[in-house]
Design a protein around this motif. Structure first.
Motif, PDB file in Angstrom:
ATOM      1  N   GLN A   6       0.755  -1.227   0.028  1.00 33.74           N
ATOM      2  CA  GLN A   6       0.002  -0.078   0.110  1.00 33.74           C
ATOM      3  C   GLN A   6       0.840   1.326   0.030  1.00 33.74           C
ATOM      4  N   TRP A  10       2.049  -0.428  -4.938  1.00 31.77           N
ATOM      5  CA  TRP A  10       2.315  -1.592  -5.724  1.00 31.77           C
ATOM      6  C   TRP A  10       1.272  -2.613  -5.634  1.00 31.77           C
ATOM      7  N   PRO A  11       0.725  -3.461  -6.545  1.00 36.59           N
ATOM      8  CA  PRO A  11      -0.361  -4.514  -6.403  1.00 36.59           C
ATOM      9  C   PRO A  11       0.288  -5.666  -5.822  1.00 36.59           C
ATOM     10  N   ALA A  31      -4.738  -1.294  -0.372  1.00 37.25           N
ATOM     11  CA  ALA A  31      -3.905  -1.893  -1.197  1.00 37.25           C
ATOM     12  C   ALA A  31      -4.583  -2.655  -2.399  1.00 37.25           C
ATOM     13  N   THR A  32      -3.734  -2.389  -3.678  1.00 31.96           N
ATOM     14  CA  THR A  32      -4.656  -3.046  -4.793  1.00 31.96           C
ATOM     15  C   THR A  32      -4.151  -4.652  -4.607  1.00 31.96           C
ATOM     16  N   VAL A  33      -5.191  -5.440  -5.051  1.00 32.12           N
ATOM     17  CA  VAL A  33      -4.935  -7.001  -4.899  1.00 32.12           C
ATOM     18  C   VAL A  33      -5.602  -7.547  -6.174  1.00 32.12           C
ATOM     19  N   ILE A  34      -4.632  -8.143  -6.979  1.00 32.06           N
ATOM     20  CA  ILE A  34      -5.005  -8.633  -8.060  1.00 32.06           C
ATOM     21  C   ILE A  34      -5.308 -10.042  -8.354  1.00 32.06           C
TER      22      ILE A  34
END
Length: 101
Positions: A6, A10-11, A31-34
């Motif tokens: 976060q 960064w993902p 946080a970006t979670v893919i």
């Protein structure tokens, strides 16, 4: 890990076997979670568009062969650095592409 991602912007791409993939842990962060990179990589255009500068692999190699191949290709093309974090690194880099362990 989530807090660091976060802060850096960064993902996170959790493996199917990780606690993050299963929904455990603190996912109330921004946080970006893919969760579906494996499916995203089915699209040839998407896989050529994605060019990470750095990949930090925590633990063992991903279960998904498509994601493993994406990491290998990204590093072998010279665009990405792979950093592997873990306790037992002997079998974590079968392609010998890690920049740092």
């Amino acid at each position: 890990l989530i807090e660091t991602a976060q802060r850096l912007g960064w993902p996170l791409v959790p493996d199917i076997s990780s606690g993050l993939k299963l929904g455990s842990g603190k996912m109330d962060s921004k946080a970006t979670v893919i969760y579906n990179l494996d499916h995203i990589l089915l699209d040839a255009e998407a896989s050529t568009y994605l060019q990470p500068e750095c990949i930090i692999q925590v633990g063992r190699e991903p279960v998904s062969k498509r994601i493993s191949n994406f990491i290998s290709k990204s590093c072998q093309d010279g665009n990405s650095k792979l950093v592997i974090l873990g306790n037992d690194l002997r079998q974590r880099d079968p392609s010998h592409i890690a920049s740092y362990q």
